[in-house]
Design an enzyme around this catalytic site. Structure first.
Site, short mmCIF file in Angstrom:
data_model
loop_
_atom_site.label_atom_id
_atom_site.label_comp_id
_atom_site.label_asym_id
_atom_site.label_seq_id
_atom_site.Cartn_x
_atom_site.Cartn_y
_atom_site.Cartn_z
N GLY A 1 0.87 -1.18 0.00
CA GLY A 1 0.00 0.00 0.00
C GLY A 1 0.90 1.22 0.00
N GLU A 2 0.70 2.08 0.96
CA GLU A 2 1.53 3.27 1.10
C GLU A 2 2.06 3.28 2.53
OE1 GLU A 2 2.45 5.26 -1.40
OE2 GLU A 2 3.72 6.14 0.14
N SER A 3 3.37 3.11 2.65
CA SER A 3 3.93 2.90 4.00
C SER A 3 3.73 4.10 4.92
CB SER A 3 5.41 2.52 3.92
OG SER A 3 6.14 3.54 3.28
N CYS B 1 6.18 -5.28 0.44
CA CYS B 1 6.31 -3.94 -0.17
C CYS B 1 6.19 -2.84 0.89
CB CYS B 1 5.32 -3.80 -1.31
SG CYS B 1 5.83 -2.57 -2.50
N ARG C 1 12.91 3.43 -0.58
CA ARG C 1 11.56 3.41 -1.16
C ARG C 1 11.60 3.78 -2.64
NH1 ARG C 1 7.81 7.12 2.25
NH2 ARG C 1 6.34 6.32 0.72
N ILE D 1 5.60 -3.28 -7.59
CA ILE D 1 4.81 -2.07 -7.83
C ILE D 1 5.38 -0.94 -6.98
CG2 ILE D 1 2.51 -1.02 -7.78
CD1 ILE D 1 1.39 -3.96 -7.73
N ARG D 2 6.00 0.01 -7.62
CA ARG D 2 6.66 1.11 -6.88
C ARG D 2 7.41 0.55 -5.67
NH1 ARG D 2 5.77 6.28 -6.95
NH2 ARG D 2 4.93 6.43 -4.87
N HIS E 1 4.96 -8.60 -4.44
CA HIS E 1 3.58 -8.88 -4.00
C HIS E 1 3.14 -10.31 -4.33
CE1 HIS E 1 2.22 -4.74 -3.06
NE2 HIS E 1 3.15 -4.39 -3.93
N GLU F 1 0.89 -11.96 -3.06
CA GLU F 1 -0.57 -12.07 -2.94
C GLU F 1 -1.28 -11.73 -4.26
OE1 GLU F 1 1.32 -9.75 -1.88
OE2 GLU F 1 0.36 -7.79 -2.06
N1 GLN Z 1 3.27 -1.52 -3.63
C1 GLN Z 1 3.63 -0.88 -2.54
O1 GLN Z 1 3.38 -1.30 -1.41
C2 GLN Z 1 4.30 0.43 -2.77
C3 GLN Z 1 5.08 0.95 -1.59
C4 GLN Z 1 5.09 2.46 -1.61
N2 GLN Z 1 5.75 2.94 -2.80
C5 GLN Z 1 5.78 2.99 -0.37
O2 GLN Z 1 6.80 3.60 -0.46
O3 GLN Z 1 5.29 2.82 0.71
#
Ligand code: GLN
Length: 190
Positions: A46-48, A77, A103, A135-136, A172, A174
Protein backbone atom coordinates in the site's frame (compact mmCIF):
# COMPACT_ATOMS: atom_id res chain seq x y z
CA UNK A 1 -4.01 -21.58 11.89
CA UNK A 2 -5.15 -18.13 12.91
CA UNK A 3 -3.32 -15.37 11.03
CA UNK A 4 -3.90 -11.61 11.07
CA UNK A 5 -3.70 -9.19 8.18
CA UNK A 6 -3.10 -5.58 9.10
CA UNK A 7 -6.18 -3.96 7.55
CA UNK A 8 -5.49 -0.22 7.84
CA UNK A 9 -4.75 0.43 4.16
CA UNK A 10 -3.47 -1.47 1.14
CA UNK A 11 -4.17 -4.83 -0.47
CA UNK A 12 -5.01 -6.85 2.62
CA UNK A 13 -7.98 -8.58 0.95
CA UNK A 14 -5.66 -10.33 -1.50
CA UNK A 15 -3.54 -11.69 1.35
CA UNK A 16 -6.68 -12.80 3.14
CA UNK A 17 -7.90 -14.71 0.07
CA UNK A 18 -4.53 -16.42 -0.37
CA UNK A 19 -4.35 -17.42 3.30
CA UNK A 20 -7.91 -18.72 3.30
CA UNK A 21 -7.21 -20.78 0.19
CA UNK A 22 -4.47 -22.45 2.26
CA UNK A 23 -6.90 -23.23 5.08
CA UNK A 24 -5.92 -20.48 7.53
CA UNK A 25 -8.46 -18.56 9.55
CA UNK A 26 -7.91 -14.83 8.91
CA UNK A 27 -8.51 -11.89 11.24
CA UNK A 28 -8.43 -8.30 9.98
CA UNK A 29 -6.36 -6.30 12.45
CA UNK A 30 -7.29 -2.67 13.07
CA UNK A 31 -7.03 -2.42 16.84
CA UNK A 32 -4.57 -3.81 19.40
CA UNK A 33 -7.10 -6.32 20.77
CA UNK A 34 -7.41 -7.95 17.32
CA UNK A 35 -3.88 -9.33 17.80
CA UNK A 36 -5.01 -11.65 20.60
CA UNK A 37 -4.77 -15.32 19.75
CA UNK A 38 -3.03 -14.85 16.40
CA UNK A 39 -0.10 -17.02 15.34
CA UNK A 40 1.27 -14.57 12.79
CA UNK A 41 0.59 -11.31 10.99
CA UNK A 42 0.92 -10.04 7.43
CA UNK A 43 1.42 -6.34 6.73
CA UNK A 44 0.26 -5.68 3.16
CA UNK A 45 1.47 -3.45 0.38
CA UNK A 46 0.00 0.00 0.00
CA UNK A 47 1.53 3.27 1.10
CA UNK A 48 3.93 2.90 4.00
CA UNK A 49 3.54 6.48 5.23
CA UNK A 50 -0.26 6.03 5.41
CA UNK A 51 -0.01 2.64 7.11
CA UNK A 52 2.45 4.13 9.61
CA UNK A 53 0.31 7.17 10.39
CA UNK A 54 -2.83 5.07 10.84
CA UNK A 55 -0.93 2.64 13.07
CA UNK A 56 0.07 5.59 15.26
CA UNK A 57 -3.54 6.88 15.34
CA UNK A 58 -4.94 3.46 16.26
CA UNK A 59 -2.39 2.93 19.04
CA UNK A 60 -0.89 -0.04 17.24
CA UNK A 61 2.83 0.72 17.18
CA UNK A 62 3.80 -0.70 20.58
CA UNK A 63 1.31 -3.61 20.43
CA UNK A 64 2.70 -4.60 17.01
CA UNK A 65 6.28 -4.46 18.32
CA UNK A 66 5.34 -6.60 21.31
CA UNK A 67 3.48 -9.06 19.05
CA UNK A 68 6.53 -9.27 16.77
CA UNK A 69 8.82 -10.22 19.65
CA UNK A 70 6.83 -13.45 20.02
CA UNK A 71 5.40 -14.15 16.57
CA UNK A 72 6.01 -14.32 12.85
CA UNK A 73 5.40 -11.15 10.83
CA UNK A 74 5.66 -10.77 7.06
CA UNK A 75 5.68 -7.39 5.33
CA UNK A 76 5.13 -7.12 1.58
CA UNK A 77 6.31 -3.94 -0.17
CA UNK A 78 4.97 -1.07 1.99
CA UNK A 79 4.69 -3.66 4.78
CA UNK A 80 8.40 -4.47 4.38
CA UNK A 81 9.20 -0.77 4.72
CA UNK A 82 7.07 -0.55 7.88
CA UNK A 83 8.91 -3.58 9.37
CA UNK A 84 12.35 -2.09 8.69
CA UNK A 85 14.48 -0.07 11.06
CA UNK A 86 15.52 2.53 8.49
CA UNK A 87 13.69 3.85 5.42
CA UNK A 88 16.07 6.80 5.09
CA UNK A 89 13.21 9.23 5.69
CA UNK A 90 11.16 10.34 8.67
CA UNK A 91 8.09 8.13 8.92
CA UNK A 92 6.67 5.80 11.58
CA UNK A 93 8.33 2.37 11.42
CA UNK A 94 8.10 -0.73 13.58
CA UNK A 95 11.88 -1.02 13.49
CA UNK A 96 11.78 -4.77 14.07
CA UNK A 97 13.92 -5.99 11.17
CA UNK A 98 17.52 -4.95 10.96
CA UNK A 99 17.24 -3.89 7.32
CA UNK A 100 17.66 -0.57 5.54
CA UNK A 101 15.23 0.02 2.68
CA UNK A 102 15.11 2.54 -0.13
CA UNK A 103 11.56 3.41 -1.16
CA UNK A 104 10.44 3.60 -4.79
CA UNK A 105 13.88 2.38 -5.73
CA UNK A 106 13.21 1.39 -9.31
CA UNK A 107 12.42 4.87 -10.58
CA UNK A 108 9.45 6.27 -12.37
CA UNK A 109 9.95 4.56 -15.72
CA UNK A 110 9.56 1.13 -14.20
CA UNK A 111 6.77 1.80 -11.72
CA UNK A 112 5.68 -1.80 -12.16
CA UNK A 113 7.45 -4.80 -13.56
CA UNK A 114 7.64 -8.55 -13.22
CA UNK A 115 10.70 -10.70 -12.71
CA UNK A 116 11.46 -14.40 -12.29
CA UNK A 117 13.07 -15.01 -8.91
CA UNK A 118 15.24 -17.88 -7.78
CA UNK A 119 13.54 -19.29 -4.67
CA UNK A 120 15.87 -22.20 -3.93
CA UNK A 121 16.04 -21.00 -0.33
CA UNK A 122 12.65 -22.67 0.11
CA UNK A 123 14.25 -26.05 -0.52
CA UNK A 124 15.22 -28.39 -3.30
CA UNK A 125 11.64 -28.88 -4.44
CA UNK A 126 11.55 -25.23 -5.51
CA UNK A 127 13.41 -25.37 -8.80
CA UNK A 128 10.68 -23.43 -10.57
CA UNK A 129 11.26 -19.65 -10.52
CA UNK A 130 8.75 -17.43 -8.74
CA UNK A 131 7.17 -14.85 -11.05
CA UNK A 132 7.12 -11.73 -8.86
CA UNK A 133 5.18 -8.50 -9.30
CA UNK A 134 6.90 -5.26 -8.23
CA UNK A 135 4.81 -2.07 -7.83
CA UNK A 136 6.66 1.11 -6.88
CA UNK A 137 8.79 -1.29 -4.94
CA UNK A 138 11.48 -0.69 -2.35
CA UNK A 139 14.90 -2.28 -2.45
CA UNK A 140 16.42 -3.81 0.66
CA UNK A 141 19.67 -1.88 0.60
CA UNK A 142 21.29 -3.47 3.62
CA UNK A 143 20.74 -6.51 5.78
CA UNK A 144 22.46 -6.20 9.13
CA UNK A 145 22.85 -8.15 12.35
CA UNK A 146 20.69 -11.27 12.29
CA UNK A 147 18.89 -10.39 9.06
CA UNK A 148 19.75 -12.40 5.95
CA UNK A 149 19.11 -11.85 2.26
CA UNK A 150 16.87 -14.57 0.81
CA UNK A 151 16.33 -13.45 -2.78
CA UNK A 152 18.31 -11.15 -5.05
CA UNK A 153 17.71 -9.90 -8.56
CA UNK A 154 20.33 -10.87 -11.18
CA UNK A 155 22.07 -7.52 -10.54
CA UNK A 156 22.47 -8.39 -6.86
CA UNK A 157 19.81 -6.11 -5.40
CA UNK A 158 18.04 -7.70 -2.44
CA UNK A 159 14.26 -8.13 -2.72
CA UNK A 160 13.53 -10.57 0.13
CA UNK A 161 15.04 -10.94 3.58
CA UNK A 162 14.43 -12.89 6.75
CA UNK A 163 15.33 -12.39 10.38
CA UNK A 164 14.18 -15.26 12.56
CA UNK A 165 10.42 -15.34 12.12
CA UNK A 166 10.22 -12.02 10.30
CA UNK A 167 10.05 -11.88 6.54
CA UNK A 168 10.25 -8.88 4.19
CA UNK A 169 9.54 -8.97 0.45
CA UNK A 170 9.73 -6.00 -1.96
CA UNK A 171 7.20 -7.64 -4.24
CA UNK A 172 3.58 -8.88 -4.00
CA UNK A 173 3.10 -12.67 -3.84
CA UNK A 174 -0.57 -12.07 -2.94
CA UNK A 175 -1.17 -10.77 -6.49
CA UNK A 176 0.01 -13.95 -8.21
CA UNK A 177 -1.54 -17.39 -8.41
CA UNK A 178 1.57 -18.82 -6.75
CA UNK A 179 1.09 -19.48 -3.05
CA UNK A 180 4.62 -20.65 -2.20
CA UNK A 181 5.55 -17.55 -0.17
CA UNK A 182 2.30 -17.78 1.80
CA UNK A 183 3.02 -21.44 2.54
CA UNK A 184 6.56 -20.53 3.57
CA UNK A 185 5.18 -17.88 5.93
CA UNK A 186 2.69 -20.30 7.48
CA UNK A 187 5.64 -22.58 8.28
CA UNK A 188 7.43 -19.67 10.00
CA UNK A 189 4.27 -18.93 12.00
CA UNK A 190 3.64 -22.53 13.07
N1 GLN B 1 3.27 -1.52 -3.63
C1 GLN B 1 3.63 -0.88 -2.54
O1 GLN B 1 3.38 -1.30 -1.41
C2 GLN B 1 4.30 0.43 -2.77
C3 GLN B 1 5.08 0.95 -1.59
C4 GLN B 1 5.09 2.46 -1.61
N2 GLN B 1 5.75 2.94 -2.80
C5 GLN B 1 5.78 2.99 -0.37
O2 GLN B 1 6.80 3.60 -0.46
O3 GLN B 1 5.29 2.82 0.71
Amino acid sequence: MRIGVLALQGDFHEHQAMLESLGAEVVQVRLPRHLEGLQGLIIPGGESTTIGKLAVDFGLIEPLRAFGKEHAIWGTCAGAIFLSSDARREQPLLGLMDIVVARNAFGRQVDSFEADLDVHFMGQANQRPFRAIFIRAPIIEQVRGEAQALVTLPDGRIVAARQGRWLATSFHPELTGDNRFHRYFLELAR
